[in-house]
Design a protein around this motif. Structure first.
Motif, short mmCIF file in Angstrom:
data_model
loop_
_atom_site.label_atom_id
_atom_site.label_comp_id
_atom_site.label_asym_id
_atom_site.label_seq_id
_atom_site.Cartn_x
_atom_site.Cartn_y
_atom_site.Cartn_z
N VAL A 106 0.95 -1.00 0.26
CA VAL A 106 -0.21 0.20 -0.67
C VAL A 106 0.93 1.16 -0.10
O VAL A 106 2.04 0.96 0.24
CB VAL A 106 -1.00 -0.28 1.71
CG1 VAL A 106 -0.16 0.48 2.82
CG2 VAL A 106 -2.25 1.27 1.46
N LYS A 108 -0.37 5.77 0.30
CA LYS A 108 -0.39 6.56 0.81
C LYS A 108 -2.51 6.08 0.97
O LYS A 108 -2.77 6.65 2.44
CB LYS A 108 -0.77 8.08 1.19
CG LYS A 108 0.43 8.29 1.13
CD LYS A 108 1.26 9.53 0.35
CE LYS A 108 2.47 10.22 0.76
NZ LYS A 108 2.53 11.74 0.82
N GLU A 109 -3.38 6.12 0.56
CA GLU A 109 -4.50 5.88 0.63
C GLU A 109 -4.81 4.44 1.24
O GLU A 109 -4.43 3.52 0.78
CB GLU A 109 -5.26 5.67 -0.59
CG GLU A 109 -4.84 7.14 -1.77
CD GLU A 109 -5.80 6.90 -2.68
OE1 GLU A 109 -7.26 7.09 -2.81
OE2 GLU A 109 -5.23 6.91 -4.02
N GLY A 110 -6.04 4.14 2.17
CA GLY A 110 -5.96 3.45 3.01
C GLY A 110 -7.53 2.22 3.45
O GLY A 110 -7.78 1.38 3.83
N HIS A 111 -7.80 3.00 1.91
CA HIS A 111 -9.34 2.31 1.79
C HIS A 111 -9.36 0.99 1.44
O HIS A 111 -10.37 -0.02 2.38
CB HIS A 111 -9.90 3.03 1.44
CG HIS A 111 -9.91 3.72 -0.66
ND1 HIS A 111 -8.87 3.76 -0.26
CD2 HIS A 111 -10.09 2.76 -1.55
CE1 HIS A 111 -8.67 4.26 -1.90
NE2 HIS A 111 -9.27 3.29 -2.57
N ASN A 114 -7.61 -1.07 4.97
CA ASN A 114 -9.09 -1.10 5.52
C ASN A 114 -9.72 -2.21 5.62
O ASN A 114 -9.82 -3.44 6.33
CB ASN A 114 -9.35 0.35 6.20
CG ASN A 114 -10.18 0.37 7.00
OD1 ASN A 114 -9.78 0.22 8.69
ND2 ASN A 114 -11.61 0.52 6.95
N SER A 134 4.76 -0.85 3.17
CA SER A 134 4.64 0.63 2.36
C SER A 134 5.76 1.55 1.80
O SER A 134 6.57 0.93 1.96
CB SER A 134 3.22 0.98 2.94
OG SER A 134 3.09 2.41 2.42
N ASP A 138 2.34 6.15 6.76
CA ASP A 138 1.02 7.24 6.78
C ASP A 138 0.08 6.08 7.56
O ASP A 138 -0.58 6.32 8.16
CB ASP A 138 0.18 7.48 5.69
CG ASP A 138 0.95 8.68 4.66
OD1 ASP A 138 2.54 8.48 4.84
OD2 ASP A 138 1.58 9.88 5.33
N LEU A 139 0.26 4.86 7.18
CA LEU A 139 -0.80 3.47 7.35
C LEU A 139 -0.49 3.17 8.77
O LEU A 139 -0.83 1.49 8.80
CB LEU A 139 -1.33 2.92 6.07
CG LEU A 139 -2.19 3.90 5.78
CD1 LEU A 139 -2.04 2.70 3.94
CD2 LEU A 139 -3.45 4.15 6.00
N ARG A 141 -0.11 3.16 11.58
CA ARG A 141 -1.69 3.09 13.01
C ARG A 141 -2.45 2.34 12.26
O ARG A 141 -2.95 1.43 13.18
CB ARG A 141 -1.43 4.84 13.61
CG ARG A 141 -0.67 5.16 13.78
CD ARG A 141 -1.05 6.58 14.35
NE ARG A 141 -2.26 6.40 15.53
CZ ARG A 141 -3.16 7.78 16.02
NH1 ARG A 141 -2.69 9.24 14.79
NH2 ARG A 141 -4.08 7.86 16.36
N LEU A 142 -2.79 2.09 11.49
CA LEU A 142 -4.22 1.26 11.04
C LEU A 142 -3.77 -0.33 11.00
O LEU A 142 -4.41 -1.04 11.42
CB LEU A 142 -4.35 1.47 9.68
CG LEU A 142 -5.96 0.14 8.27
CD1 LEU A 142 -6.96 0.39 9.54
CD2 LEU A 142 -5.69 1.33 7.53
#
Length: 294
Positions: A106, A108-111, A114, A134, A138-139, A141-142
């Motif tokens: 991934v 930056k976009e996490g949709h 997730n 990645s 950015d992701l 934490r997710l």
């Protein structure tokens, strides 16, 4: 001579079932030959789907079955080999309950990430995610929220970054790589190494609206349908065999931001469906196309 794929094993407590998938030159008696073999092995067929491609005389079959006494899949695969050789079958026999070890990549976009993490955590997807890679932090934490190891691999040198990713594939015994909006183009060598086991999601019906700001391009052209395409990764950019596609009707009242918002939902759902189909051994390669047993 066609070679057989490695056999997956299953160590859970629930009695396992098997899935046999195969392709071969079409000829009379193939279904009879396979079902007779299952019966003679003490098997009971739970589900069976077949397809004959008359354009190139190729036959495809997926059979979900149980065997009395819980015979190991490796033993069943060895027993099937003579029949496969007789009919020039490329085949794969796996345990249906075995989660597919899946590395998710991934940016930056996490949709999409997730959605995959949530579905996996609830048991809706028969996958296990041992790591996330990645090129941006950015992701992280997710990933931590789902207790999945996160590897930040900046793409300063593409060859080095891909080498680190492929090392993880080997180290973690990964079966499938999913590009969940990973905004880097993989090298031809990496695409070949991951052939048939890497899935990408594209933000349109291919090959429309390539490159940057696809939803702005769609808005500028006044589209009435937006979609997403999940496909296997090949060296030909965004032209790999298609697994699944999703679509949503839109209209002139929607801004580019609106299209991007609803488009993220289509992307997430389409990618998850494709991963599920692959994890359930429902996708068979047919040259540049796929046979998908829903």
């Amino acid at each position: 001579m066609r070679s057989k794929a490695p056999v997956q094993t299953y160590s859970g407590r629930v009695p396992s079932t098997n899935i046999l998938t195969l392709s071969c030159p079409d000829r009379p008696g193939l279904v009879y030959a396979v079902t007779r073999w299952i019966a003679e092995a003490g098997g009971n067929i739970l589900d069976s789907q077949q397809f004959s491609d008359t354009s190139d005389d190729e036959f495809f079959l997926r059979v979900h079955f149980t065997v009395l006494g819980s015979v190991p899949a490796a033993e069943l695969s060895d027993r099937f080999a003579p029949l496969a050789a007789e009919h020039r079958m490329a085949y794969r026999l796996v345990v249906a309950e075995t989660p597919v070890r899946t590395l998710v990549m991934v940016s930056k976009e996490g949709h999409c990430l997730n959605d995959l993490l949530y579905r996996q955590s609830t048991g809706a997807l028969n996958i296990e995610i041992p790591a996330i890679v990645s090129n941006h932090p950015d992701l992280a934490r997710l990933a931590a929220a789902y207790d999945v190891p996160f590897h930040h691999v900046p793409v300063v040198d593409k060859a080095d970054a891909e080498a680190r990713m492929l090392a993880l594939v080997d180290e973690l015994d990964v079966d499938l790589v999913v590009l969940a909006r990973y905004m880097q183009i993989l090298s031809d060598d990496t695409c070949r190494r991951l052939e048939g086991r890497a899935i990408n999601i594209h933000h349109s019906f291919l090959p429309s609206f390539k490159g940057a700001r696809p939803y702005q391009q769609a808005h500028d052209r006044g589209v009435k349908l937006i979609g997403a395409t999940a496909h296997y990764v090949t060296a030909a950019l965004d032209e790999g065999p298609i697994i699944d596609q999703g679509v949503l009707r839109v209209d002139h009242r929607m801004t580019a931001a609106d299209l991007a918002r609803v488009g993220r939902d289509v992307e997430s759902q389409t990618l998850s469906r494709a991963v599920q189909l692959h994890a359930e051994s429902r996708v068979l390669m047919n040259g540049p196309r796929t046979v998908v047993f829903a």
